[in-house]
Design a protein around this motif. Sequence first.
Motif, PDB file in Angstrom:
ATOM      1  N   VAL A 274       0.778  -1.132  -0.046  1.00  0.00           N
ATOM      2  CA  VAL A 274      -0.240  -0.195  -0.018  1.00  0.00           C
ATOM      3  C   VAL A 274       1.106   1.252   0.001  1.00  0.00           C
ATOM      4  O   VAL A 274       1.953   1.321   0.612  1.00  0.00           O
ATOM      5  CB  VAL A 274      -0.863   0.015   1.240  1.00  0.00           C
ATOM      6  CG1 VAL A 274      -0.124   0.056   2.539  1.00  0.00           C
ATOM      7  CG2 VAL A 274      -1.929   1.172   1.149  1.00  0.00           C
ATOM      8  N   ALA A 275       0.296   2.371  -0.579  1.00  0.00           N
ATOM      9  CA  ALA A 275       0.990   3.707  -0.220  1.00  0.00           C
ATOM     10  C   ALA A 275      -0.091   4.672  -0.371  1.00  0.00           C
ATOM     11  O   ALA A 275      -1.017   4.511  -0.988  1.00  0.00           O
ATOM     12  CB  ALA A 275       1.869   3.975  -1.716  1.00  0.00           C
ATOM     13  N   ILE A 276       0.052   5.618   0.641  1.00  0.00           N
ATOM     14  CA  ILE A 276      -1.141   6.718   0.871  1.00  0.00           C
ATOM     15  C   ILE A 276      -0.371   8.001   1.021  1.00  0.00           C
ATOM     16  O   ILE A 276       0.883   7.944   1.639  1.00  0.00           O
ATOM     17  CB  ILE A 276      -1.733   6.311   2.365  1.00  0.00           C
ATOM     18  CG1 ILE A 276      -2.229   4.908   2.318  1.00  0.00           C
ATOM     19  CG2 ILE A 276      -2.863   7.249   2.610  1.00  0.00           C
ATOM     20  CD1 ILE A 276      -2.746   4.585   3.821  1.00  0.00           C
ATOM     21  N   ILE A 277      -0.896   8.949   0.469  1.00  0.00           N
ATOM     22  CA  ILE A 277      -0.521  10.300   0.596  1.00  0.00           C
ATOM     23  C   ILE A 277      -1.581  11.176   0.851  1.00  0.00           C
ATOM     24  O   ILE A 277      -2.580  11.033   0.599  1.00  0.00           O
ATOM     25  CB  ILE A 277       0.118  10.729  -0.636  1.00  0.00           C
ATOM     26  CG1 ILE A 277       0.838  12.235  -0.512  1.00  0.00           C
ATOM     27  CG2 ILE A 277      -1.138  10.961  -1.790  1.00  0.00           C
ATOM     28  CD1 ILE A 277       1.347  12.885  -1.881  1.00  0.00           C
ATOM     29  N   ASP A 278      -1.210  12.277   2.074  1.00  0.00           N
ATOM     30  CA  ASP A 278      -2.029  13.190   2.506  1.00  0.00           C
ATOM     31  C   ASP A 278      -1.368  14.287   1.898  1.00  0.00           C
ATOM     32  O   ASP A 278      -0.356  14.842   2.355  1.00  0.00           O
ATOM     33  CB  ASP A 278      -2.175  13.272   3.874  1.00  0.00           C
ATOM     34  CG  ASP A 278      -3.299  14.142   4.486  1.00  0.00           C
ATOM     35  OD1 ASP A 278      -3.729  14.873   3.728  1.00  0.00           O
ATOM     36  OD2 ASP A 278      -3.661  13.957   5.609  1.00  0.00           O
ATOM     37  N   TYR A 279      -2.139  15.107   0.991  1.00  0.00           N
ATOM     38  CA  TYR A 279      -1.551  16.206   0.518  1.00  0.00           C
ATOM     39  C   TYR A 279      -1.006  17.172   1.095  1.00  0.00           C
ATOM     40  O   TYR A 279       0.036  17.895   0.780  1.00  0.00           O
ATOM     41  CB  TYR A 279      -2.477  16.585  -0.650  1.00  0.00           C
ATOM     42  CG  TYR A 279      -2.104  17.812  -1.576  1.00  0.00           C
ATOM     43  CD1 TYR A 279      -1.444  17.490  -2.900  1.00  0.00           C
ATOM     44  CD2 TYR A 279      -2.296  19.133  -1.602  1.00  0.00           C
ATOM     45  CE1 TYR A 279      -1.144  18.419  -3.582  1.00  0.00           C
ATOM     46  CE2 TYR A 279      -2.017  20.267  -2.200  1.00  0.00           C
ATOM     47  CZ  TYR A 279      -1.306  19.836  -3.464  1.00  0.00           C
ATOM     48  OH  TYR A 279      -0.671  20.827  -4.154  1.00  0.00           O
ATOM     49  N   ASP A 280      -1.860  17.421   2.153  1.00  0.00           N
ATOM     50  CA  ASP A 280      -1.227  18.861   3.061  1.00  0.00           C
ATOM     51  C   ASP A 280      -1.730  18.406   4.445  1.00  0.00           C
ATOM     52  O   ASP A 280      -2.712  18.790   4.867  1.00  0.00           O
ATOM     53  CB  ASP A 280      -1.905  20.043   2.569  1.00  0.00           C
ATOM     54  CG  ASP A 280      -1.632  21.107   3.429  1.00  0.00           C
ATOM     55  OD1 ASP A 280      -0.826  21.149   4.175  1.00  0.00           O
ATOM     56  OD2 ASP A 280      -2.427  22.225   3.463  1.00  0.00           O
ATOM     57  N   ALA A 281      -0.571  17.851   5.199  1.00  0.00           N
ATOM     58  CA  ALA A 281      -0.823  17.242   6.436  1.00  0.00           C
ATOM     59  C   ALA A 281       0.182  17.514   7.262  1.00  0.00           C
ATOM     60  O   ALA A 281       1.412  17.997   7.019  1.00  0.00           O
ATOM     61  CB  ALA A 281      -1.290  15.811   6.386  1.00  0.00           C
TER      62      ALA A 281
END
Length: 296
Positions: A274-281
Amino acid sequence: KGGEAVQTTLNMSIQTKLEAALAKSPGKIAVAVLDKDGGILAAGTSPDVGSQPLATVGQFPPGSTMKVASSLALLRRGEKPTSKVDCSEKAEAGGREFTNYPGYPKVFIGKISLANALAQSCNTAFVNAKITSKELSSAAASLGMGVDYDAGFDSFYGSVPATEDPVVAAANSFGQGHVLVSPMALAAMSGSVNSGKSLVAHLRTDVVPTLDASPITEDEAAQLKEMMEGVLKGTGSSYAKWLSGAKTGTAEFEEGSETKTHIWVTGFSGDISVAIIDYDAKDGKNFEPILTAIFK
């Protein structure tokens, strides 16, 4: 005329649970989940992203998650996870000074193992290693990143461009230079390590791209897998609740006059990556309900 049926690798149970979790997610989040062969089991974005399929086409700097590829480049030089690298307080390349993140533990300053450099995410160790763009692009390609494939759907496999600029090369080694990835490509990186073979992410069962790179060896993958497992063990990461191996990363970017931060987590458990990004966190707490939905 009517279209022809297209068979995909999607797992509707995981996709449905992921969508339900994303529907409640604050922030701009994109997620890709792959099986042991690189097939996309699920992918999606949170409502704030809008209609763009950023899980498969997003182009983002990977931050410290790129250190997995950099570690592979060093293994190919003949280094081992136990080899000593120079994690100095400051490092110089091309007249530019690089440092570690604020609060980096002083106990891991100095000569430390490559495994600890990855686990503690020491920027300067990778800058001091002077990894060339050729070494990095070759390692990334073996992990399913940086080569453009026609997979029959909108996709971005990442970009690891060649450069003669030592500053850019140094920044690329810890994911802040000119390198870009999508969540899909980064999940393939983790999946390649976990599966012991190079994966190219794909969605259609009738269009599976053939790797255009030197494949990762079982020994290289085994060493990287041990190192990514060590990331969780060595830092007491809360992600160990869901993942058996992982790498986190942050990447700064400019938006208007503000400096903002992408936050990443990528890893594996069982046969799933899996890969997850939170754009602005500011932190990775938004990832927890998503990981629970995928792995519960």
